[in-house]
Design an enzyme around this catalytic site. Structure first.
Site, PDB file in Angstrom:
ATOM      1  N   ASN A 288       0.890  -1.166   0.000  1.00 16.35           N
ATOM      2  CA  ASN A 288       0.000   0.000   0.000  1.00 16.35           C
ATOM      3  C   ASN A 288       0.927   1.214   0.000  1.00 16.35           C
ATOM      4  O   ASN A 288       1.466   1.590   1.036  1.00 16.35           O
ATOM      5  CB  ASN A 288      -0.879  -0.055   1.250  1.00 16.35           C
ATOM      6  CG  ASN A 288      -1.867   1.091   1.319  1.00 16.35           C
ATOM      7  OD1 ASN A 288      -1.863   1.984   0.468  1.00 16.35           O
ATOM      8  ND2 ASN A 288      -2.700   1.085   2.330  1.00 16.35           N
TER       9      ASN A 288
ATOM     10  N   HIS B 243     -12.358   3.456  -0.666  1.00  6.20           N
ATOM     11  CA  HIS B 243     -12.403   2.499   0.461  1.00  6.20           C
ATOM     12  C   HIS B 243     -13.095   1.193   0.052  1.00  6.20           C
ATOM     13  O   HIS B 243     -13.604   0.450   0.901  1.00  6.20           O
ATOM     14  CB  HIS B 243     -13.121   3.088   1.687  1.00  6.20           C
ATOM     15  CG  HIS B 243     -12.351   4.172   2.379  1.00  6.20           C
ATOM     16  ND1 HIS B 243     -12.950   5.309   2.889  1.00  6.20           N
ATOM     17  CD2 HIS B 243     -11.030   4.300   2.650  1.00  6.20           C
ATOM     18  CE1 HIS B 243     -12.038   6.090   3.446  1.00  6.20           C
ATOM     19  NE2 HIS B 243     -10.850   5.492   3.306  1.00  6.20           N
TER      20      HIS B 243
ATOM     21  N   ARG C  92      -9.117  16.469   5.619  1.00  2.94           N
ATOM     22  CA  ARG C  92      -9.860  16.802   4.385  1.00  2.94           C
ATOM     23  C   ARG C  92     -11.212  17.416   4.743  1.00  2.94           C
ATOM     24  O   ARG C  92     -11.814  17.056   5.742  1.00  2.94           O
ATOM     25  CB  ARG C  92     -10.092  15.545   3.552  1.00  2.94           C
ATOM     26  CG  ARG C  92      -8.844  15.064   2.871  1.00  2.94           C
ATOM     27  CD  ARG C  92      -9.080  13.762   2.132  1.00  2.94           C
ATOM     28  NE  ARG C  92      -8.211  12.722   2.648  1.00  2.94           N
ATOM     29  CZ  ARG C  92      -8.397  11.423   2.457  1.00  2.94           C
ATOM     30  NH1 ARG C  92      -9.426  10.997   1.766  1.00  2.94           N
ATOM     31  NH2 ARG C  92      -7.552  10.553   2.963  1.00  2.94           N
TER      32      ARG C  92
ATOM     33  N   GLU D 159      -7.932  -4.506   4.669  1.00  3.73           N
ATOM     34  CA  GLU D 159      -7.813  -4.308   3.221  1.00  3.73           C
ATOM     35  C   GLU D 159      -6.694  -5.171   2.642  1.00  3.73           C
ATOM     36  O   GLU D 159      -6.800  -5.662   1.516  1.00  3.73           O
ATOM     37  CB  GLU D 159      -7.558  -2.820   2.931  1.00  3.73           C
ATOM     38  CG  GLU D 159      -8.798  -1.965   3.167  1.00  3.73           C
ATOM     39  CD  GLU D 159      -8.500  -0.594   3.745  1.00  3.73           C
ATOM     40  OE1 GLU D 159      -7.749  -0.508   4.744  1.00  3.73           O
ATOM     41  OE2 GLU D 159      -9.012   0.397   3.214  1.00  3.73           O
TER      42      GLU D 159
ATOM     43  N   ARG E 109      -2.488  -2.177  -3.561  1.00  6.08           N
ATOM     44  CA  ARG E 109      -3.672  -1.335  -3.432  1.00  6.08           C
ATOM     45  C   ARG E 109      -3.500  -0.168  -4.395  1.00  6.08           C
ATOM     46  O   ARG E 109      -2.532   0.587  -4.294  1.00  6.08           O
ATOM     47  CB  ARG E 109      -3.787  -0.832  -1.998  1.00  6.08           C
ATOM     48  CG  ARG E 109      -4.992   0.030  -1.785  1.00  6.08           C
ATOM     49  CD  ARG E 109      -5.108   0.424  -0.338  1.00  6.08           C
ATOM     50  NE  ARG E 109      -6.267   1.266  -0.142  1.00  6.08           N
ATOM     51  CZ  ARG E 109      -6.570   1.843   1.009  1.00  6.08           C
ATOM     52  NH1 ARG E 109      -5.802   1.657   2.056  1.00  6.08           N
ATOM     53  NH2 ARG E 109      -7.628   2.593   1.111  1.00  6.08           N
TER      54      ARG E 109
END
Ligand code: ADP
Length: 404
Positions: A15, A189, A249, A386, A101
């Protein structure tokens, strides 16, 4: 060291971010196509002072080293040394593949894919859609392709799981010509939501068949509406800025604010990008931190306001996604905040009585798997993974290829 058989091998899952690379190594193959986590680690401070650390599944440190001496430009030397470290650590277990990823699969990639030169070019062409993340994803794949050409690589996309969403959920109120150019809601996601959907299918099949909202609340936060295990809507859209306010964010804001900032404050695209991705959200509102733990421990009113804003918007989105689902059968919390912050879960659920949700506060405080009060709709805490999802996809792609 795990036992070896002729079919056993190691799978590296990467990742890759702007200043860090997280990795997990799995043993794959063996009886029943097992996927077993061996160890996880990260390279942090890339570009300035890289540091390498690895832990086994019990959290015991296997290595913690400064790699600043080889942090000499680009990720290539770091990835070479990572692979060398893994090979030295697992002398009897050949490295069979790498799974990545990849943040954006655009309109074209609906499933994980084995990387070829053509795929790599297509991933590069998607950089404008995710300029902060896609370049790092692509460059890690390219480095491995150039240096370890025989190593199969599988790209797994954060957007792919949302491909099942209906057009009405994916479309903005923009002129058709812009939608056709790709200005649409992709969602992110997806690997996390896919993991949760599969986990529900395996452990609570009746729940999995119903209408479920999953709240992935971490540094980046989004929510997803699942119907029969498939995504039908999600809060992030064209970019990972849309939806709820996050660590740094903004979440959704009136597009008119951007016009104001450009016209009245002379901001250009770079300044806006920095503001919206790095200076807003919990950090911007509190002026203290982007870390939920720090805010919950602070007695300053600005910290409280930031946490309240976050919880309010998450609750509002749960209501909105329940409308998209025409009802709600269960709520799931996941990711750093969702899994670990009882006060945040409690504050979010305090808005949701109208949906039939009441928490068992003691179970919530203890972080139990099921935290709803008797008579409430079920509310679950599920740890996302993940990396495991990527490993599963990589094994499927490898097996499909071997069977072909
Ligand atoms: P990322 O999006 O980077 O993968 P994570 O899912 O790891 O992020 O979530 C990071 C967030 O989780 C941080 O805001 C951190 O404060 C929060 N977090 C982790 N543990 C706790 C906790 N015990 N209580 C509150 N927040 C927590």
């Amino acid at each position: 060291m795990p036992s070896n058989s002729s079919r056993d091998g190691a799978l590296l899952v990467l990742n890759s971010g702007s200043s860090s690379i997280k990795f997990t190594v799995f043993r794959i193959g063996g009886e029943g196509d097992d996927i077993v986590t061996l160890f996880s680690g990260q390279l942090t401070g890339i570009g300035t002072n890289a540091e390498f650390s690895v832990k086994d599944t019990a959290g015991v440190s296997l290595a913690r080293e400064s790699w600043a001496d080889r942090d000499t430009g680009g990720v290539a030397p770091l990835l070479h040394d990572l692979i060398a470290w893994i090979r030295a650590r697992l002398p009897d277990l050949p490295l069979l593949a790498a799974g990545h990823r990849v943040v954006h699969g655009g309109a074209g990639f609906h499933h994980p894919v084995r990387v070829t030169d053509r795929v790599l070019d297509e991933l590069e062409a998607l950089v404008p859609l995710a300029p902060l993340h896609q370049p790092q994803n692509v460059s890690a794949i390219r480095v491995l392709a150039e240096s370890f050409g025989d190593l199969p690589q599988i790209a797994c996309f954060d957007t792919a799981f949302h491909h099942s969403e209906p057009a009405v959920a994916r479309t903005y109120g923009l002129p058709r010509v812009l939608s056709e150019r790709g200005l649409m809601r992709y969602g992110f996601h997806g690997l996390s939501y896919e993991f949760i959907a599969r986990h529900l299918g395996e452990t609570l099949p009746e729940v999995a068949k119903g209408r479920v909202v999953v709240a992935h609340l971490g540094n980046g936060s989004s929510l997803c509406a699942l119907k029969d295990g498939r995504s039908i809507d999600t809060t992030m859209g064209f970019s990972a800025l849309e939806g709820v306010p996050m660590g740094t964010r903004s979440g959704s804001i009136d597009a008119g604010i951007l016009l104001y900032l450009m016209r009245q404050m002379g901001m250009d695209a770079d300044a806006l990008e920095h503001l919206l991705y790095h200076e807003c959200g919990l950090l911007g509102v509190s002026g203290i931190s982007n870390d939920m733990r720090v805010l919950l421990e602070s007695d300053r009113p600005e910290a409280r306001e930031a946490v309240d804003l976050f919880c309010y918007h998450v609750a509002k989105e749960i209501g909105a996604l329940s409308s998209a689902l025409a009802g709600l059968d269960a709520l799931v919390f996941t990711a750093g905040i969702g899994e670990h912050s009882a006060p945040v879960r409690s504050r979010i659920c305090s808005y949701l009585g109208f949906l039939g949700i009441t928490l068992d506060e003691a179970a919530n405080d203890r972080g139990e798997a099921s935290i709803a009060a008797p008579g409430s709709l079920p509310v679950y805490i599920i740890g996302t993974n993940e990396e495991f999802m990527i490993a599963r996809h990589a094994v499927s792609v490898l097996n499909a290829r071997n069977a072909a």
